[in-house]
Design a protein around this motif. Structure first.
Motif, mmCIF file in Angstrom:
data_model
loop_
_atom_site.group_PDB
_atom_site.id
_atom_site.type_symbol
_atom_site.label_atom_id
_atom_site.label_comp_id
_atom_site.label_asym_id
_atom_site.label_seq_id
_atom_site.Cartn_x
_atom_site.Cartn_y
_atom_site.Cartn_z
ATOM 1 N N SER A 242 0.849 -1.201 0.000
ATOM 2 C CA SER A 242 0.000 0.000 0.000
ATOM 3 C C SER A 242 0.882 1.248 0.000
ATOM 4 N N PRO A 243 1.621 1.473 -1.094
ATOM 5 C CA PRO A 243 2.525 2.628 -1.113
ATOM 6 C C PRO A 243 1.778 3.950 -1.326
ATOM 7 N N VAL A 244 2.347 5.004 -0.783
ATOM 8 C CA VAL A 244 1.830 6.357 -0.974
ATOM 9 C C VAL A 244 2.990 7.251 -1.397
ATOM 10 N N ILE A 245 2.750 8.091 -2.394
ATOM 11 C CA ILE A 245 3.746 9.065 -2.843
ATOM 12 C C ILE A 245 3.281 10.449 -2.416
ATOM 13 N N LEU A 246 4.141 11.154 -1.685
ATOM 14 C CA LEU A 246 3.891 12.557 -1.338
ATOM 15 C C LEU A 246 4.662 13.404 -2.343
ATOM 16 N N ALA A 247 3.960 13.913 -3.342
ATOM 17 C CA ALA A 247 4.596 14.673 -4.421
ATOM 18 C C ALA A 247 4.688 16.130 -4.001
ATOM 19 N N GLY A 248 5.856 16.538 -3.519
ATOM 20 C CA GLY A 248 6.040 17.877 -2.982
ATOM 21 C C GLY A 248 6.644 18.834 -3.987
ATOM 22 N N ARG A 249 7.690 19.555 -3.544
ATOM 23 C CA ARG A 249 8.311 20.548 -4.424
ATOM 24 C C ARG A 249 8.831 19.874 -5.694
ATOM 25 N N ALA A 250 8.563 20.505 -6.821
ATOM 26 C CA ALA A 250 8.993 19.949 -8.101
ATOM 27 C C ALA A 250 9.166 21.085 -9.091
ATOM 28 N N SER A 251 9.945 20.839 -10.128
ATOM 29 C CA SER A 251 10.121 21.829 -11.184
ATOM 30 C C SER A 251 8.934 21.748 -12.144
ATOM 31 N N ARG A 252 8.972 22.594 -13.159
ATOM 32 C CA ARG A 252 7.926 22.570 -14.193
ATOM 33 C C ARG A 252 8.304 21.631 -15.343
ATOM 34 N N ARG A 253 9.305 20.792 -15.151
ATOM 35 C CA ARG A 253 9.774 19.889 -16.203
ATOM 36 C C ARG A 253 8.731 18.814 -16.508
ATOM 37 N N ILE A 254 8.383 18.689 -17.770
ATOM 38 C CA ILE A 254 7.369 17.715 -18.162
ATOM 39 C C ILE A 254 7.908 16.294 -18.080
ATOM 40 N N ASP A 255 9.229 16.100 -18.247
ATOM 41 C CA ASP A 255 9.768 14.747 -18.154
ATOM 42 C C ASP A 255 9.689 14.231 -16.717
ATOM 43 N N ALA A 256 9.925 15.100 -15.739
ATOM 44 C CA ALA A 256 9.805 14.683 -14.341
ATOM 45 C C ALA A 256 8.342 14.443 -13.972
ATOM 46 N N TRP A 257 7.444 15.278 -14.497
ATOM 47 C CA TRP A 257 6.000 15.089 -14.278
ATOM 48 C C TRP A 257 5.574 13.707 -14.797
ATOM 49 N N SER A 258 5.972 13.379 -16.019
ATOM 50 C CA SER A 258 5.594 12.092 -16.607
ATOM 51 C C SER A 258 6.172 10.932 -15.809
ATOM 52 N N ALA A 259 7.380 11.119 -15.277
ATOM 53 C CA ALA A 259 7.995 10.053 -14.475
ATOM 54 C C ALA A 259 7.214 9.821 -13.191
ATOM 55 N N ARG A 260 6.748 10.874 -12.547
ATOM 56 C CA ARG A 260 5.942 10.710 -11.329
ATOM 57 C C ARG A 260 4.645 9.957 -11.628
ATOM 58 N N VAL A 261 4.003 10.332 -12.722
ATOM 59 C CA VAL A 261 2.752 9.665 -13.087
ATOM 60 C C VAL A 261 3.012 8.192 -13.414
ATOM 61 N N GLY A 262 4.032 7.946 -14.217
ATOM 62 C CA GLY A 262 4.331 6.573 -14.597
ATOM 63 C C GLY A 262 4.718 5.711 -13.409
ATOM 64 N N LEU A 263 5.509 6.252 -12.491
ATOM 65 C CA LEU A 263 5.922 5.492 -11.309
ATOM 66 C C LEU A 263 4.717 5.165 -10.434
ATOM 67 N N ALA A 264 3.835 6.141 -10.229
ATOM 68 C CA ALA A 264 2.642 5.890 -9.413
ATOM 69 C C ALA A 264 1.773 4.807 -10.026
ATOM 70 N N GLU A 265 1.613 4.844 -11.343
ATOM 71 C CA GLU A 265 0.789 3.836 -12.007
ATOM 72 C C GLU A 265 1.442 2.455 -11.935
ATOM 73 N N GLN A 266 2.753 2.421 -12.075
ATOM 74 C CA GLN A 266 3.455 1.146 -12.016
ATOM 75 C C GLN A 266 3.336 0.519 -10.628
ATOM 76 N N LEU A 267 3.399 1.342 -9.584
ATOM 77 C CA LEU A 267 3.331 0.857 -8.202
ATOM 78 C C LEU A 267 1.902 0.760 -7.680
ATOM 79 N N ASN A 268 0.945 1.305 -8.433
ATOM 80 C CA ASN A 268 -0.436 1.449 -7.958
ATOM 81 C C ASN A 268 -0.448 2.191 -6.611
#
Length: 601
Positions: A242-268
């Motif tokens: 039952s993992p939880v991601i606390l997505a805090g301070r981040a840049s406006r980089r779209i590659d990092a945004w996509s990585a956060r989304v992809g990682l969350a989906e991969q881990l559910n």
């Protein structure tokens, strides 16, 4: 670990070429100390310098105008030093890199301190250039140069800047600016301050000065996750149920945004986002837990943390507070990825309480999450479902902030919008965020008055991007910083301001109510010393006096809809519009509950 701007970010346009173009001089060779300083700013690729003028840096001012031609950097005249720094702060929120702001001597620095503190707490890079009267007492003019000269001016802001310097020569000043810009742009980012001696600026150069080789003197600093930390983190993530991601301070980089989304989906993994910082994860994604939060008082977000067996914090602003408030399991593993500890000091407590952590990874969280996503073969799934419709609440006797929000969403339709600022009364669930530029975060340090200037700087950076910048400010915030409107109008920076005007410093009304309840005293008196009435301030007229289009006071849904349509047309045509929406005093329920509960700050 210098922050990199993503290739998907907009390429900012330069200012209107017809604005403040100087009469050209004859020769253009650097002849004075300030000429070399100005050439260094150009070499640093700084496009703008926001200024409130002052005699202490009149030499640099002349060099920017008559030596460089007021171009690269172009001066942006501001009516207050706090606005100048706030504009640079807003620019950094979009671009991820520093622009410059110049403040006059000690007196200008005193004005600018709140904006510098906001940028510090927001971890945003700003290159602040100050000045002092002649350090050599024999060169000071009577009276005025004496009161504008300080022995250690940097001490005023040293506790909330990453670095400061007062170079003694033109050559040293050039190197100091390169170092200051390098440090400001390196993660964790923040403001820096360089003081220029007035005599040094105005002195003739005895010999030409070589402008520093910026590329070699300020190389990017790589700060990715180490192989060992990556392996350990991946083992913990794969073992979690039952993992939880606390997505805090981040840049406006779209590659990092996509990585956060992809990682969350991969881990559910369930994901929480923080409305104090810019958008870091799509808020209408099925894995997003509840609405974006300011604190974690309860509800779906708190339940996600309480039931988690692993918590991955990506530079969450207050990890200890979130875990404590939500009642995280003592057995839950915690991974913290942040470089923030590198700039903590003993003066500002913005580092928050110590949090229990099982694996600490001290690097740029953007770089780390990209590596984690790659290691887990994660990629974001395509999402094409439409946004939820804007549902207007029932129209009562007065408008609420929810009326304001839903009416604005309805008026903007499918336009690409960047929310440059939001008021405390906002509910994160009112506006779905799907891109890192959809919301740029708060002012950082809680300094009222920062919203207008930050929004003008962000709008400047967004110019030409196809996105409409929209600033939703409280009336107190706008009234303290409203002269930023003039700078936006003068430099043709399109921007829409919507003012949630409750005619009160309502945050403090809630504090006074809390104290009254604790002391068993009349809560009915909470408004005294808080309400801005008798007379009510005409914000629309204030906007018109500075060249913007002003609308209001708006008191009904019909008036609001008309004002939105007219104002949006003004901004799309390149103008600045301000709408004064008179709302009933009150916050979203979650915010009010936090403010009134015992122990709330």
């Amino acid at each position: 670990m210098t922050r990199r701007a993503s290739e998907q970010l907009p390429v900012p346009e330069n200012g209107d070429g017809a604005i403040e173009r100087p009469v050209r001089t004859g020769g253009n060779a650097a002849g004075f100390g300030s000429d070399a300083v100005a050439e260094t700013l150009r070499a640093l690729d700084i496009p703008y310098i926001a200024v409130n003028p002052g005699a202490s840096y009149r030499g640099l001012h002349d060099s920017l105008v008559n030596h460089l031609g007021n171009e690269q950097p172009q001066m942006l005249l501001c009516l207050h030093e706090e606005t100048a720094v706030a504009i640079a702060h807003g620019w950094a929120k979009v671009t991820g890199r520093a622009m410059a702001a110049a403040v006059h001597s000690n007196v200008g620095l005193f004005h600018a301190t709140m904006a510098i503190f906001n940028a510090w707490c927001d971890r945003m890079p700003v290159l602040v250039i100050g000045a002092t009267g002649p350090v050599d007492a024999m060169k000071r003019r009577p009276w005025i140069d004496w009161i504008h000269t300080a022995r250690d001016q940097g001490a005023v802001v040293r506790h909330y800047t990453k670095w400061d310097d007062q170079p003694a020569s033109a050559g040293a000043a050039c190197e100091s600016l390169v170092r200051a810009n390098w440090i400001a742009n390196t993660v964790p980012q923040g403001p820096t301050y360089v003081v220029l001696d007035a005599e040094m600026q105005e002195a003739k150069l005895a010999a030409p000065i070589a402008i520093p080789d910026v590329a070699r003197l300020s190389p990017p600093i790589a700060s990715g996750i180490t192989a060992g930390a990556l392996d350990e983190a991946m083992q913990l993530l794969k073992a979690a149920k039952s993992p939880v991601i606390l997505a805090g301070r981040a840049s406006r980089r779209i590659d990092a945004w996509s990585a956060r989304v992809g990682l969350a989906e991969q881990l559910n993994a369930r994901v929480l986002t923080d409305i104090k910082v810019g958008a870091s994860f799509p808020t209408d994604h099925p894995l997003h837990a509840g609405d974006p939060v300011m604190l974690v008082p309860g509800g779906e977000a708190a339940n996600a943390i309480a039931n988690a067996d692993l918590i991955l914090s990506l530079d969450w602003v207050d990890l200890a507070g979130a875990l404590r408030s939500a009642g995280a399991k003592p057995s839950a593993k915690v991974i913290q990825i942040s470089a923030d500890q590198q700039i903590h000091n003993g003066w500002s407590m913005d580092y928050q309480a110590l949090a229990p952590v099982d694996l600490f990874v001290g690097c740029d969280p953007d770089e780390a999450v990209i590596a984690l996503a790659r290691a887990s073969n994660a990629s974001p799934a395509a999402r094409v479902q439409p946004r939820a419709l804007a549902v207007m609440p029932s129209e009562g006797t007065a408008l609420s902030v929810e009326h304001l929000a839903m009416g604005l969403r309805r008026a903007l339709g499918e336009r690409a919008v960047s929310l440059t600022h939001l008021p405390l009364s906002w509910n994160g669930g009112w506006w779905p965020l799907r891109h890192p530029l959809d919301f740029l975060g708060s002012d950082g340090g809680g300094g009222i008055g920062g919203g207008p200037g930050i929004s003008v700087g962000a709008a400047l950076a967004l110019k030409g991007s196809g996105r409409m910048p929209v600033a939703i400010c409280g009336d107190g915030d706008f009234l303290m910083g409203n002269t930023a409107v003039w700078t936006a109008v003068h430099y043709r920076i399109p921007l829409l301001f919507v003012i949630a005007n409750n005619r009160s410093f309502f945050n403090d009304e809630l504090h006074q109510e809390r104290v009254a309840r604790m002391r068993d005293r009349p809560v009915e008196n909470r408004w005294i010393g808080q309400r801005m009435a008798d007379p009510e301030i005409d914000i629309a007229t204030m906007a018109r006096s500075q060249g913007a289009e002003g609308y209001g006071p708006v008191r009904t849904v019909a008036e609001m809809d008309k004002a939105y349509a007219d104002a949006i047309a003004v901004v799309e045509a390149g103008g600045v519009a301000v709408i004064d929406v008179r709302v009933e005093p009150g916050y979203a329920a979650a915010t009010t509950n936090v403010m009134l509960r015992k122990g709330a700050e």
